[in-house]
Design an enzyme around this catalytic site. Sequence first.
Site, PDB file in Angstrom:
ATOM      1  N   LYS A   1      -4.135   5.993   0.601  1.00 44.17           N
ATOM      2  CA  LYS A   1      -4.190   4.579   0.205  1.00 44.17           C
ATOM      3  C   LYS A   1      -5.429   3.911   0.808  1.00 44.17           C
ATOM      4  O   LYS A   1      -6.085   3.090   0.155  1.00 44.17           O
ATOM      5  CB  LYS A   1      -2.920   3.838   0.645  1.00 44.17           C
TER       6      LYS A   1
ATOM      7  N   TYR B   1      -0.230  10.002   3.268  1.00 46.54           N
ATOM      8  CA  TYR B   1      -0.018   8.903   2.315  1.00 46.54           C
ATOM      9  C   TYR B   1      -0.932   7.728   2.633  1.00 46.54           C
ATOM     10  O   TYR B   1      -1.696   7.267   1.780  1.00 46.54           O
ATOM     11  CB  TYR B   1       1.455   8.446   2.339  1.00 46.54           C
TER      12      TYR B   1
ATOM     13  N   THR C   1      -1.023  -1.117   0.902  1.00 49.85           N
ATOM     14  CA  THR C   1       0.084  -1.155   1.857  1.00 49.85           C
ATOM     15  C   THR C   1      -0.403  -1.494   3.261  1.00 49.85           C
ATOM     16  O   THR C   1      -1.549  -1.176   3.620  1.00 49.85           O
ATOM     17  CB  THR C   1       0.780   0.231   1.868  1.00 49.85           C
ATOM     18  N   ASP C   2       0.486  -2.075   4.081  1.00 47.31           N
ATOM     19  CA  ASP C   2       0.135  -2.322   5.496  1.00 47.31           C
ATOM     20  C   ASP C   2      -0.019  -1.012   6.268  1.00 47.31           C
ATOM     21  O   ASP C   2      -0.556  -1.018   7.370  1.00 47.31           O
ATOM     22  CB  ASP C   2       1.190  -3.221   6.163  1.00 47.31           C
ATOM     23  N   GLU C   3       0.443   0.096   5.681  1.00 49.37           N
ATOM     24  CA  GLU C   3       0.357   1.372   6.414  1.00 49.37           C
ATOM     25  C   GLU C   3      -1.090   1.818   6.628  1.00 49.37           C
ATOM     26  O   GLU C   3      -1.349   2.655   7.490  1.00 49.37           O
ATOM     27  CB  GLU C   3       1.169   2.464   5.702  1.00 49.37           C
TER      28      GLU C   3
HETATM   29  N1  LIG Z   1       7.436   0.775  -1.563  1.00 49.14           N
HETATM   30  C1  LIG Z   1       6.854   0.057  -0.625  1.00 49.14           C
HETATM   31  O1  LIG Z   1       7.491  -0.336   0.349  1.00 49.14           O
HETATM   32  C2  LIG Z   1       5.397  -0.351  -0.762  1.00 49.14           C
HETATM   33  C3  LIG Z   1       4.837  -1.235   0.161  1.00 49.14           C
HETATM   34  C4  LIG Z   1       3.497  -1.635  -0.001  1.00 49.14           C
HETATM   35  C5  LIG Z   1       2.752  -1.145  -1.061  1.00 49.14           C
HETATM   36  N2  LIG Z   1       3.310  -0.249  -1.929  1.00 49.14           N
HETATM   37  C6  LIG Z   1       2.483   0.230  -3.048  1.00 49.14           C
HETATM   38  O2  LIG Z   1       3.071  -0.251  -4.236  1.00 49.14           O
HETATM   39  C7  LIG Z   1       2.818   0.664  -5.315  1.00 49.14           C
HETATM   40  C8  LIG Z   1       4.130   1.023  -6.001  1.00 49.14           C
HETATM   41  O3  LIG Z   1       5.017   1.583  -5.037  1.00 49.14           O
HETATM   42  P1  LIG Z   1       6.521   1.987  -5.412  1.00 49.14           P
HETATM   43  O4  LIG Z   1       7.297   1.977  -4.151  1.00 49.14           O
HETATM   44  O5  LIG Z   1       6.975   1.197  -6.592  1.00 49.14           O
HETATM   45  O6  LIG Z   1       6.291   3.489  -5.872  1.00 49.14           O
HETATM   46  P2  LIG Z   1       7.197   4.467  -6.751  1.00 49.14           P
HETATM   47  O7  LIG Z   1       6.998   5.813  -6.144  1.00 49.14           O
HETATM   48  O8  LIG Z   1       8.581   3.925  -6.910  1.00 49.14           O
HETATM   49  O9  LIG Z   1       6.517   4.410  -8.195  1.00 49.14           O
HETATM   50  C9  LIG Z   1       5.264   4.934  -8.464  1.00 49.14           C
HETATM   51  C10 LIG Z   1       5.053   4.878  -9.969  1.00 49.14           C
HETATM   52  O10 LIG Z   1       3.749   5.402 -10.259  1.00 49.14           O
HETATM   53  C11 LIG Z   1       3.859   6.317 -11.339  1.00 49.14           C
HETATM   54  N3  LIG Z   1       2.785   7.307 -11.222  1.00 49.14           N
HETATM   55  C12 LIG Z   1       2.624   8.243 -10.234  1.00 49.14           C
HETATM   56  N4  LIG Z   1       1.533   8.988 -10.473  1.00 49.14           N
HETATM   57  C13 LIG Z   1       0.968   8.508 -11.617  1.00 49.14           C
HETATM   58  C14 LIG Z   1      -0.191   8.842 -12.373  1.00 49.14           C
HETATM   59  N5  LIG Z   1      -1.002   9.861 -11.989  1.00 49.14           N
HETATM   60  N6  LIG Z   1      -0.482   8.134 -13.490  1.00 49.14           N
HETATM   61  C15 LIG Z   1       0.331   7.109 -13.882  1.00 49.14           C
HETATM   62  N7  LIG Z   1       1.460   6.757 -13.216  1.00 49.14           N
HETATM   63  C16 LIG Z   1       1.764   7.442 -12.100  1.00 49.14           C
HETATM   64  C17 LIG Z   1       5.234   6.932 -11.188  1.00 49.14           C
HETATM   65  O11 LIG Z   1       5.705   7.538 -12.386  1.00 49.14           O
HETATM   66  C18 LIG Z   1       6.058   5.727 -10.761  1.00 49.14           C
HETATM   67  O12 LIG Z   1       6.522   5.013 -11.886  1.00 49.14           O
HETATM   68  C19 LIG Z   1       2.103   1.858  -4.678  1.00 49.14           C
HETATM   69  O13 LIG Z   1       0.724   1.708  -4.909  1.00 49.14           O
HETATM   70  C20 LIG Z   1       2.428   1.734  -3.198  1.00 49.14           C
HETATM   71  O14 LIG Z   1       1.425   2.316  -2.397  1.00 49.14           O
HETATM   72  C21 LIG Z   1       4.611   0.151  -1.801  1.00 49.14           C
END
Ligand SMILES: NC(=O)c1ccc[n+]([C@@H]2O[C@H](COP(=O)([O-])OP(=O)(O)OC[C@H]3O[C@@H](n4cnc5c(N)ncnc54)[C@H](O)[C@@H]3O)[C@@H](O)[C@H]2O)c1
Length: 328
Positions: free
Chosen positions: A160, A156, A123-125
């Site tokens: 990351k 968080y 993430t950009d965070e």
């Molecule tokens: N949402 C955003 O805006 C954003 C932006 C940049 C990067 N990201 C990154 O993208 C990825 C997905 O984000 P998201 O928003 O879809 O998250 P989300 O919270 O919607 O989904 C996370 C998923 O991971 C699964 N999970 C959690 N712990 C687990 C474990 N121990 N073993 C297996 N599965 C597990 C959960 O069941 C869920 O399906 C993350 O790595 C996040 O850091 C998100």
Amino acid sequence: MRRILVTGGAGFIGSNLVRLLLAERDDVEVVNLDLLTYAGNLANLRDVGPSRYTFIHGDVCDADVVRRALVGVDAVMHLAAETHVDRSIQGGAPFVRTNVLGTHTMLATALEVGVRRFLHCSTDEVYGELPWQDPDAPGPRERFTEETPMDPRSPYSASKAGSDHFALAFHRTHGMDVVVTRCSNNYGPFQFPEKLIPLCVTNALEDRPLPVYGDGLNVRDWIHVEDHCRGMIAALEGGTAGRIYNFGGDAERTNLQVVRRILSALEKGEDRIQFVRDRPGHDRRYAVDSARARAELGWAPLVTFEQGLDETVAWYDKNREWWRAVRA
Ligand SMILES: NC(=O)c1ccc[n+]([C@@H]2O[C@H](COP(=O)([O-])OP(=O)(O)OC[C@H]3O[C@@H](n4cnc5c(N)ncnc54)[C@H](O)[C@@H]3O)[C@@H](O)[C@H]2O)c1
């Protein structure tokens, strides 16, 4: 056939990624490893049939489960994480466990079994925050590049950042073929209704107040989830080992602008906006420079923010059963 293991494939971005991979790549089969925490939901993939798709219920921190999931796998796209900043402020331990330990377990096991490429989704965070700039002001804008030093400010983003360090260290130490992607704030269908956009859309649909932190002027660079997923696929297929790729939507908006747009799309009054006490350590502004991804991967965001947001609002309006069930 290429076999790709997606972790966290039942979450918001993961489920959009699984669907896009299967739709756009005939030569790909997907294994989805997901623990189904509160954020993971198999209903997100109810339209995906069993041909070229397998689901494994399991934890990325469990090396035995990961080893079994990796049988015959060519590449990993590692998305599983704890992702909600507010939850990380209440308690960081699950973030350290899943995001740091889980990523290390994935990397170590992928190295052991000889996976060809490992994409780590970040993430950009991790870059921290930028000085505030009005999204509508003309002139040059400061943005995060891949060279910006990491300076995480929430539990968080700290977790990351830790996972990014491990991913890059596995490349440097073991020569593992690792690519790291860092994306700005995503929105789109199947996002759990605790994050700003789905929270405000669902509250507006139920005629409840829309909570906005502080003065509402925090700026985020919004990107449609499908543009992020296209970026990850491009990085998996064309990225250079050991390299970081930023993805941003070129759509800086204040939280207040986002919430006003949601209300106007639903023809609801702005009197529903409720300013609430600011999040501790709330990052003031993020903005991402995606020049490297554009130049090296031929990637560019395709969905404009206004079009994507209107479609997302319409999706939540149409899929009330989905969000009422996941929220329960
Ligand atoms: N949402 C955003 O805006 C954003 C932006 C940049 C990067 N990201 C990154 O993208 C990825 C997905 O984000 P998201 O928003 O879809 O998250 P989300 O919270 O919607 O989904 C996370 C998923 O991971 C699964 N999970 C959690 N712990 C687990 C474990 N121990 N073993 C297996 N599965 C597990 C959960 O069941 C869920 O399906 C993350 O790595 C996040 O850091 C998100």
